[in-house]
Design a protein around this motif. Structure first.
Motif, PDB file in Angstrom:
ATOM      1  N   UNK B 143       0.811  -1.227   0.000  1.00  0.00           N
ATOM      2  CA  UNK B 143       0.000   0.000   0.000  1.00  0.00           C
ATOM      3  C   UNK B 143       0.847   1.282   0.000  1.00  0.00           C
ATOM      4  N   UNK B 144       1.880   1.329   0.816  1.00  0.00           N
ATOM      5  CA  UNK B 144       2.717   2.529   0.860  1.00  0.00           C
ATOM      6  C   UNK B 144       3.316   2.808  -0.501  1.00  0.00           C
ATOM      7  N   UNK B 145       3.892   1.798  -1.100  1.00  0.00           N
ATOM      8  CA  UNK B 145       4.578   1.989  -2.381  1.00  0.00           C
ATOM      9  C   UNK B 145       3.587   2.411  -3.452  1.00  0.00           C
ATOM     10  N   UNK B 147       0.852   3.990  -2.887  1.00  0.00           N
ATOM     11  CA  UNK B 147       0.484   5.360  -2.517  1.00  0.00           C
ATOM     12  C   UNK B 147       1.514   6.364  -2.980  1.00  0.00           C
ATOM     13  N   UNK B 148       2.773   6.032  -2.829  1.00  0.00           N
ATOM     14  CA  UNK B 148       3.833   6.938  -3.265  1.00  0.00           C
ATOM     15  C   UNK B 148       3.819   7.127  -4.768  1.00  0.00           C
ATOM     16  N   UNK B 150       1.200   6.954  -6.591  1.00  0.00           N
ATOM     17  CA  UNK B 150       0.051   7.833  -6.838  1.00  0.00           C
ATOM     18  C   UNK B 150       0.422   9.286  -6.606  1.00  0.00           C
ATOM     19  N   UNK B 151       1.146   9.496  -5.529  1.00  0.00           N
ATOM     20  CA  UNK B 151       1.656  10.815  -5.174  1.00  0.00           C
ATOM     21  C   UNK B 151       2.360  11.494  -6.343  1.00  0.00           C
ATOM     22  N   UNK B 152       3.291  10.808  -6.949  1.00  0.00           N
ATOM     23  CA  UNK B 152       4.067  11.397  -8.039  1.00  0.00           C
ATOM     24  C   UNK B 152       3.270  11.448  -9.339  1.00  0.00           C
ATOM     25  N   UNK B 186      12.195   3.960  -7.706  1.00  0.00           N
ATOM     26  CA  UNK B 186      12.517   3.841  -6.286  1.00  0.00           C
ATOM     27  C   UNK B 186      11.271   3.511  -5.470  1.00  0.00           C
ATOM     28  N   UNK B 187      10.154   4.139  -5.804  1.00  0.00           N
ATOM     29  CA  UNK B 187       8.922   3.859  -5.072  1.00  0.00           C
ATOM     30  C   UNK B 187       8.463   2.411  -5.289  1.00  0.00           C
ATOM     31  N   UNK B 191      15.196   0.667  -2.253  1.00  0.00           N
ATOM     32  CA  UNK B 191      15.474   0.260  -0.869  1.00  0.00           C
ATOM     33  C   UNK B 191      14.487   0.891   0.112  1.00  0.00           C
ATOM     34  N   UNK B 192      14.544   0.420   1.340  1.00  0.00           N
ATOM     35  CA  UNK B 192      13.765   0.890   2.483  1.00  0.00           C
ATOM     36  C   UNK B 192      12.577   0.023   2.794  1.00  0.00           C
TER      37      UNK B 192
END
Lengths: 192, 192
Positions: B143-145, B147-148, B150-152, B186-187, B191-192
């Motif tokens: 979900x986070x990835x 979402x990110x 979507x952000x961009x 990256x999204x 990494x991370x």
DNA sequence: ACTGTAGGCCAACGCCTGTTGACATGTCGA
DNA sequence: TCGACATGTCAACAGGCGTTGGCCTACAGT
């Protein structure tokens, strides 16, 4: 001299009302956008008559112009270690977004109102542009890089505060900065 | 059998009108947002009476729901070389945005209309989510990835097509992909 | 204490909106 | 050929909008 004796300008008896209108206007524009934020609703929030809004601000357009006055208060990025400008800028923008709903008003209105969109363009040209220019050597690259920063900054704000995509809403400040910081860093100072 | 003799369902004589309404609605919602796009204007564009819109779609809300039906048509990213998923996805999204104004209608409306915002959330959850899930090993990160991304993606669309920030408008497809691709990469897979 | 004026309220205007119902027209099956 | 039903037009409704002008009211300067 008149009134309560401030040091500069003349304090009008109506200043409190004017301020109340402006605050209510910002909230309504931020929550509803330009057309759904009605003068009547704003006046009701400020506990005054709609005609007072007209008297003090002329018309809806001018009221918005007054309510959308905004300063990003960007930090001087030249004093930040070169490798940290991305995270620094990201953190600042997140903070700025959270403690002042003027930006939200501007964003929501700008999507359907031409004047508001023009305001948004000016804001980025006049405030973000110079901040980026101080970091980039080739002047020709400045507009693109500032534009890319806007892309990511506004996209984050849009998905988090307006569309409220759950995973983006769920990020705390530190996580947001950790994810978006490197992106900003590349747009500000990365290769290409 | 009735009408022009298609193989499935019954072809109504009014299908052309229904389609004209839908096309006009998409254009108006895309250009003006939800509240400024009036039934009357849409009907005028489609060369019919406003009451026909009501007859065929019930009310404005349902008309929007019909007009905002959208498929991102995401490619199968598992068949793309691991290192190129960012640029591949970025290119696809830019294309998708440029040749169909449904997304624009959805975005402009979603900023001031709750139902449209919910639609946008569903779109990302139901279509982008799975595509990202196919790439990411840890399901908790999906979900986070997404979402990110979507952000961009939405930030780029917002600044380019809605706010029209000049330097973002000036980018051609290749430049846009070159700048945004690595961010997406990256999204999606960083990494991370 | 008097009065001009700024601050505020009320009622109304003209316009535009989504939505409705009555009516005319055309088309197609029986 | 006839009648039922789909297609389309027209006029109006109730409500909300930005905006205006007239009218009170209370304070500030003399």
């Amino acid at each position: 001299m008149t009134g309560t004796g401030s040091t500069e300008a003349k304090a009008r008896r109506s200043d409190a009302t004017r301020a109340a209108i402006l605050t209510a206007a910002r909230e309504r524009f931020a929550a509803d956008g330009y057309e759904r934020a009605t003068i009547r609703a704003i006046a009701a929030d400020a506990n005054i008559d709609p005609s007072m809004v007209m008297r003090y601000y002329g018309n809806k357009e001018k009221l918005f112009a007054a309510a959308a006055e905004f300063d990003l208060r960007l930090p001087d990025l030249t004093e930040v270690p070169r490798g940290e400008v991305g995270t620094r800028l990201t953190g600042h923008l997140v903070d700025r977004w959270e403690d002042d709903d003027t930006l939200m008003a501007l964003l929501r209105a700008a999507v359907t109102n031409q004047a508001a969109a023009e305001r948004m363009r000016e804001l980025f040209a006049a405030q973000l542009g110079p901040a980026v220019a101080a970091l980039v050597t080739d002047p020709a690259e400045v507009p693109v890089r500032a534009g890319l920063v806007a892309t990511q900054a506004l996209g984050f704000a849009l998905t988090r505060y307006v569309l409220r995509l759950p995973p983006v809403v769920a990020l705390d400040r530190a996580e947001a900065v950790a994810w978006l910081g490197p992106t900003m860093q590349r747009y500000l100072a990365g290769e290409r």
